[in-house]
Design a protein around this motif. Structure first.
Motif, PDB file in Angstrom:
ATOM      1  N   GLU A  17       0.843  -1.201   0.000  1.00  0.00           N
ATOM      2  CA  GLU A  17       0.000   0.000   0.000  1.00  0.00           C
ATOM      3  C   GLU A  17       0.874   1.245   0.000  1.00  0.00           C
ATOM      4  OE1 GLU A  17      -2.164   0.394   3.675  1.00  0.00           O
ATOM      5  OE2 GLU A  17      -0.450  -0.291   4.848  1.00  0.00           O
ATOM      6  N   PRO A  18       0.323   2.367  -0.425  1.00  0.00           N
ATOM      7  CA  PRO A  18       1.059   3.627  -0.306  1.00  0.00           C
ATOM      8  C   PRO A  18       1.286   3.955   1.168  1.00  0.00           C
ATOM      9  CG  PRO A  18      -0.804   3.867  -1.805  1.00  0.00           C
ATOM     10  CD  PRO A  18      -0.952   2.539  -1.127  1.00  0.00           C
ATOM     11  N   LEU A  19       2.411   4.597   1.448  1.00  0.00           N
ATOM     12  CA  LEU A  19       2.737   4.979   2.818  1.00  0.00           C
ATOM     13  C   LEU A  19       3.248   6.413   2.845  1.00  0.00           C
ATOM     14  CD1 LEU A  19       4.633   1.779   4.002  1.00  0.00           C
ATOM     15  CD2 LEU A  19       2.378   2.535   4.755  1.00  0.00           C
ATOM     16  N   ARG A  20       3.023   7.061   3.983  1.00  0.00           N
ATOM     17  CA  ARG A  20       3.552   8.402   4.189  1.00  0.00           C
ATOM     18  C   ARG A  20       5.032   8.313   4.562  1.00  0.00           C
ATOM     19  NH1 ARG A  20      -0.276  10.568   8.649  1.00  0.00           N
ATOM     20  NH2 ARG A  20       0.209   8.467   9.322  1.00  0.00           N
ATOM     21  N   TYR A  21       5.718   9.420   4.380  1.00  0.00           N
ATOM     22  CA  TYR A  21       7.140   9.511   4.690  1.00  0.00           C
ATOM     23  C   TYR A  21       7.428   9.051   6.119  1.00  0.00           C
ATOM     24  CZ  TYR A  21      11.779  11.601   5.142  1.00  0.00           C
ATOM     25  OH  TYR A  21      13.118  11.806   5.349  1.00  0.00           O
TER      26      TYR A  21
ATOM     27  N   ALA B 135      13.513   7.849 -11.120  1.00  0.00           N
ATOM     28  CA  ALA B 135      13.659   6.656 -11.964  1.00  0.00           C
ATOM     29  C   ALA B 135      12.317   6.073 -12.379  1.00  0.00           C
ATOM     30  CB  ALA B 135      14.479   5.600 -11.223  1.00  0.00           C
ATOM     31  N   GLY B 136      11.220   6.659 -11.900  1.00  0.00           N
ATOM     32  CA  GLY B 136       9.901   6.164 -12.270  1.00  0.00           C
ATOM     33  C   GLY B 136       9.454   4.938 -11.504  1.00  0.00           C
ATOM     34  N   VAL B 137      10.085   4.658 -10.363  1.00  0.00           N
ATOM     35  CA  VAL B 137       9.748   3.481  -9.562  1.00  0.00           C
ATOM     36  C   VAL B 137       8.589   3.779  -8.613  1.00  0.00           C
ATOM     37  CG1 VAL B 137      10.637   1.859  -7.812  1.00  0.00           C
ATOM     38  CG2 VAL B 137      12.073   2.543  -9.753  1.00  0.00           C
ATOM     39  N   LEU B 138       8.507   5.021  -8.157  1.00  0.00           N
ATOM     40  CA  LEU B 138       7.410   5.415  -7.276  1.00  0.00           C
ATOM     41  C   LEU B 138       6.960   6.826  -7.619  1.00  0.00           C
ATOM     42  CD1 LEU B 138       8.653   7.520  -4.965  1.00  0.00           C
ATOM     43  CD2 LEU B 138       9.522   5.399  -4.009  1.00  0.00           C
ATOM     44  N   SER B 139       5.827   7.190  -7.064  1.00  0.00           N
ATOM     45  CA  SER B 139       5.308   8.542  -7.258  1.00  0.00           C
ATOM     46  C   SER B 139       4.750   9.051  -5.937  1.00  0.00           C
ATOM     47  CB  SER B 139       4.223   8.567  -8.342  1.00  0.00           C
ATOM     48  OG  SER B 139       3.122   7.791  -7.935  1.00  0.00           O
ATOM     49  N   ARG B 140       4.689  10.361  -5.832  1.00  0.00           N
ATOM     50  CA  ARG B 140       4.124  10.987  -4.634  1.00  0.00           C
ATOM     51  C   ARG B 140       2.643  11.243  -4.856  1.00  0.00           C
ATOM     52  NH1 ARG B 140       7.749  16.081  -3.628  1.00  0.00           N
ATOM     53  NH2 ARG B 140       7.993  15.893  -5.871  1.00  0.00           N
ATOM     54  N   LEU B 141       1.868  10.948  -3.843  1.00  0.00           N
ATOM     55  CA  LEU B 141       0.432  11.192  -3.877  1.00  0.00           C
ATOM     56  C   LEU B 141       0.107  12.300  -2.891  1.00  0.00           C
ATOM     57  CD1 LEU B 141      -0.751   7.474  -3.575  1.00  0.00           C
ATOM     58  CD2 LEU B 141      -0.410   8.782  -5.677  1.00  0.00           C
ATOM     59  N   PRO B 142      -0.572  13.344  -3.328  1.00  0.00           N
ATOM     60  CA  PRO B 142      -0.924  14.404  -2.381  1.00  0.00           C
ATOM     61  C   PRO B 142      -2.019  13.932  -1.423  1.00  0.00           C
ATOM     62  CG  PRO B 142      -1.828  14.873  -4.551  1.00  0.00           C
ATOM     63  CD  PRO B 142      -1.000  13.627  -4.688  1.00  0.00           C
ATOM     64  N   LEU B 143      -1.862  14.286  -0.170  1.00  0.00           N
ATOM     65  CA  LEU B 143      -2.853  13.984   0.858  1.00  0.00           C
ATOM     66  C   LEU B 143      -3.330  15.297   1.471  1.00  0.00           C
ATOM     67  CD1 LEU B 143      -1.107  11.019   2.697  1.00  0.00           C
ATOM     68  CD2 LEU B 143      -2.910  10.877   0.984  1.00  0.00           C
ATOM     69  N   ARG B 144      -4.204  15.189   2.430  1.00  0.00           N
ATOM     70  CA  ARG B 144      -4.680  16.385   3.135  1.00  0.00           C
ATOM     71  C   ARG B 144      -3.573  17.008   3.977  1.00  0.00           C
ATOM     72  NH1 ARG B 144      -9.064  14.557   6.836  1.00  0.00           N
ATOM     73  NH2 ARG B 144      -7.769  12.721   6.902  1.00  0.00           N
ATOM     74  N   HIS B 145      -3.749  18.247   4.307  1.00  0.00           N
ATOM     75  CA  HIS B 145      -2.866  18.975   5.219  1.00  0.00           C
ATOM     76  C   HIS B 145      -1.413  19.003   4.755  1.00  0.00           C
ATOM     77  CE1 HIS B 145      -6.334  19.072   7.757  1.00  0.00           C
ATOM     78  NE2 HIS B 145      -6.334  17.761   7.903  1.00  0.00           N
ATOM     79  N   ASN B 146      -1.219  19.151   3.445  1.00  0.00           N
ATOM     80  CA  ASN B 146       0.112  19.324   2.873  1.00  0.00           C
ATOM     81  C   ASN B 146       1.057  18.150   3.158  1.00  0.00           C
ATOM     82  OD1 ASN B 146       1.779  20.835   1.225  1.00  0.00           O
ATOM     83  ND2 ASN B 146       2.801  21.819   2.950  1.00  0.00           N
TER      84      ASN B 146
END
Length: 105
Positions: free
Chosen positions: A26-30, A54-65
């Motif tokens: 699953e996606p995870l936060r930093y 490298a195109g292996v992962l991407s950042r997904l915007p979430l609430r509260h910046n």
């Protein structure tokens, strides 16, 4: 450059495959990645930038910046290799002080 060398340029750095493994489910936060892996924050930030470039992962915007990280198709394609390395690691005995070094002179 061989195909293996090209792959290792992307995922061969320490922590890179462990980050990818964590994101397979699953996606995870930093902060979640940092806590779960115990990786120093400066190294985690660097690896995330490298894997994103490298195109292996991407950042997904979430609430509260805040942001989460998710694997791309290219990242998910590493699953089989990660599982194979895990099986290999489980079968190979851990080195001991009595094991002769295989370093060449």
């Amino acid at each position: 450059m061989s195909d293996l060398a090209s792959a290792l340029d992307i995922v061969g750095a320490r922590w890179a495959l462990l980050i990818v493994e964590k994101l397979l489910d699953e996606p995870l936060r930093y902060g979640d990645l940092q806590r779960d892996l115990g990786v120093p924050t400066n190294i985690l930030a660097t690896r995330l930038r490298e894997l994103e470039a490298a195109g292996v992962l991407s950042r997904l915007p979430l609430r509260h910046n805040t942001r989460a990280y998710a694997l791309t198709e290219r990242g998910v394609a590493l699953k089989e290799a990660i599982e194979a390395l895990g099986r290999w690691g489980a079968e190979v005995p851990a080195p001991t002080d009595q094991t002769p070094s295989r370093d060449l002179p």
